[in-house]
Scaffold this active site. Structure first.
Site, PDB file in Angstrom:
ATOM      1  CG  HIS A 153     -17.836  -0.709  12.083  1.00 11.21           C
ATOM      2  ND1 HIS A 153     -18.779  -0.804  10.899  1.00 11.21           N
ATOM      3  CD2 HIS A 153     -18.301  -2.093  12.516  1.00 11.21           C
ATOM      4  CE1 HIS A 153     -19.745  -1.914  10.933  1.00 11.21           C
ATOM      5  NE2 HIS A 153     -19.259  -2.741  11.777  1.00 11.21           N
ATOM      6  CG  ASN A 197     -20.699   7.392   7.753  1.00  9.37           C
ATOM      7  OD1 ASN A 197     -21.762   7.183   7.295  1.00  9.37           O
ATOM      8  ND2 ASN A 197     -20.039   6.744   8.809  1.00  9.37           N
ATOM      9  CG  ASP A 200     -21.597   3.365   9.711  1.00  8.56           C
ATOM     10  OD1 ASP A 200     -21.195   2.411  10.231  1.00  8.56           O
ATOM     11  OD2 ASP A 200     -21.277   4.294  10.235  1.00  8.56           O
ATOM     12  CG  ASP A 251     -18.806   3.052  16.008  1.00  9.86           C
ATOM     13  OD1 ASP A 251     -18.511   3.525  14.676  1.00  9.86           O
ATOM     14  OD2 ASP A 251     -19.615   3.560  16.654  1.00  9.86           O
TER      15      ASP A 251
END
Length: 422
Positions: free
Chosen positions: A62, A96, A153, A306
């Protein structure tokens, strides 16, 4: 260029050389020889050092790189640089972006833009168009373009029927649906863990129930469809217990946790420090202990940074208005190793950041054996070092770990016939 790594301990659970110390000769993108001592010629570069270890190149499941659309946070080139300096040779990019990764053209754009880099960037596609949670993307076309996984996500899919259809569609492929279990009606614009501290600070809390109820839903749909799913960013004790039970019932589920949710708690927010504002929020010490236990017993498959770059104007503001997220690629291994070395073996740690994410995504893990392609990270797990802002290659600097002492550091990576000393 030939590269000889001298006297390195191999950490590779898939290799017959695991836990043995050898010289490793790399030539023209392949591991040419593994032996106790290797003779070389003048065209060979020697890499040596104290306490060298070598493993498969690390993989972060991620990351957010911003581009296209949010280049002020991070560009693909800068993101690759951050990953490489953290010791990662492969990453999965979250969708994103703007435009979003919800069609085959955008998947191909990311792959083509990064194809000659030392870090392989695998784009995850949106599960729904524009992350609106209404219409499933053209999954077949995107798979044909190289998409390995589908997720909205942090904009968790709320529609039950849509999730059911998506799991039915994916079951006969080797691709993966990933969902962050978070019921938005229960999150209700919360900004930190719901509990005594959120009450004391006067901040709206996010209850553990928001995660656990949606996790129940996804597990039930997975059971109903006889499909598969990966749960992203688990953070609570009950969530870990639910996944453990699902696995014991032979459901095809997997999950990951973020580095910071392993050891940080809601107490970090006592001074309204927005650097610690993350989603899912930092929970309690009991949740931390459950996560460590879940990592040890195999319930939790993957650890991820992340990596979420944010500019100062979105982070150094009032806590309620600050964006969620921290960067983490450059500091990930030092934090993981420091906080888990007394709980997990080094081999177990490497599996969480190398072998397991690849296997779950249908990628054949690189194995340190003669004749195989070289995709490796060279590191020293014993180095103690201070993480400073100068160590950050990201365009954004939103890390709460600047100034902290870390343990363990990547020293070099090799991938795609490129070698980088760090």
């Amino acid at each position: 260029m030939k590269i000889l790594v001298k006297n390195a301990k191999i950490v590779d659970s898939l290799s017959k050389h695991n836990n043995k110390t050898y010289d490793i000769l790399i030539n023209n993108n392949k591991i040419e020889k593994i032996a106790k001592t290797i003779a070389i010629d003048s065209n060979t570069k020697i890499f040596k050092g104290e306490n060298l270890h070598i493993s498969q190149g690390w993989f972060d499941m991620h990351v957010n790189f911003g581009q296209p659309g949010y280049e002020q946070k991070e560009t693909l080139k800068n993101g690759v640089k951050s990953a490489s300096f953290g010791g990662f040779t492969e990453v999965m990019l979250m969708p994103n972006t703007k435009p979003q990764l919800d069609n085959s053209t955008m998947i191909e754009y990311i792959i083509n833009y990064t194809k000659n880099d030392i870090v392989n960037v695998y784009p995850a596609g949106n599960l729904t168009k524009l992350q609106e949670g209404k219409n499933i993307v053209e999954m077949h076309d995107m798979i044909n373009s190289g998409c390995l996984a589908f997720t909205d996500d942090k904009k968790s899919v709320q529609n039950n029927e849509l999730m059911k259809i998506a799991q039915l569609y994916i079951k006969d492929t080797n691709k993966l649906i990933m969902n962050f279990p978070n019921d938005l009606s229960l999150q209700n614009h919360g900004v930190m863990n719901e509990g005594e501290i959120s009450t004391q600070l006067g901040l709206k809390g996010i209850p553990s129930l928001a995660e656990e109820m949606m996790l129940d839903r996804d597990i039930n749909i997975c059971d109903y469809t006889n499909s598969k799913i990966h749960f992203s960013y688990l953070s609570t004790k009950k969530s870990i217990e639910k996944v453990k039970l699902a696995k014991s019932q032979n459901l095809d589920v997997s999950c990951d946790v973020t580095v910071h949710n392993i050891f940080l708690t809601e107490k970090e927010l006592n001074n309204f420090d927005s650097r610690f504002k993350v989603l899912p929020p930092l929970r309690t010490s009991d949740d931390n202990k459950a996560i460590v236990k879940g990592l040890k017993d195999g319930t939790i498959d993957v650890i991820t940074s992340d990596h979420s770059p944010q500019e100062n104007e979105n982070k150094k503001i009032e806590f309620d208005n600050a964006e969620f997220g921290v960067i983490g690629l450059e500091s990930a291994f030092g934090l993981i190793n420091k906080n888990l070395e007394n709980h997990l073996s080094l081999e177990e740690i490497i599996n969480k950041i190398s072998v397991n994410p690849r296997i779950r995504l249908g990628i054949t893990p690189p194995v340190i054996e003669e004749g195989n392609f070289a995709n490796i990270t060279i590191f020293d797990p014993s180095i103690e070092w201070n993480f400073e802002e100068s160590d950050i290659k990201s365009k954004s600097k939103n890390s709460p770990f600047i100034g902290d002492k870390l343990k363990g550091k990547a020293l070099a990576i090799y991938n795609n016939n490129l070698f980088l000393e760090l």
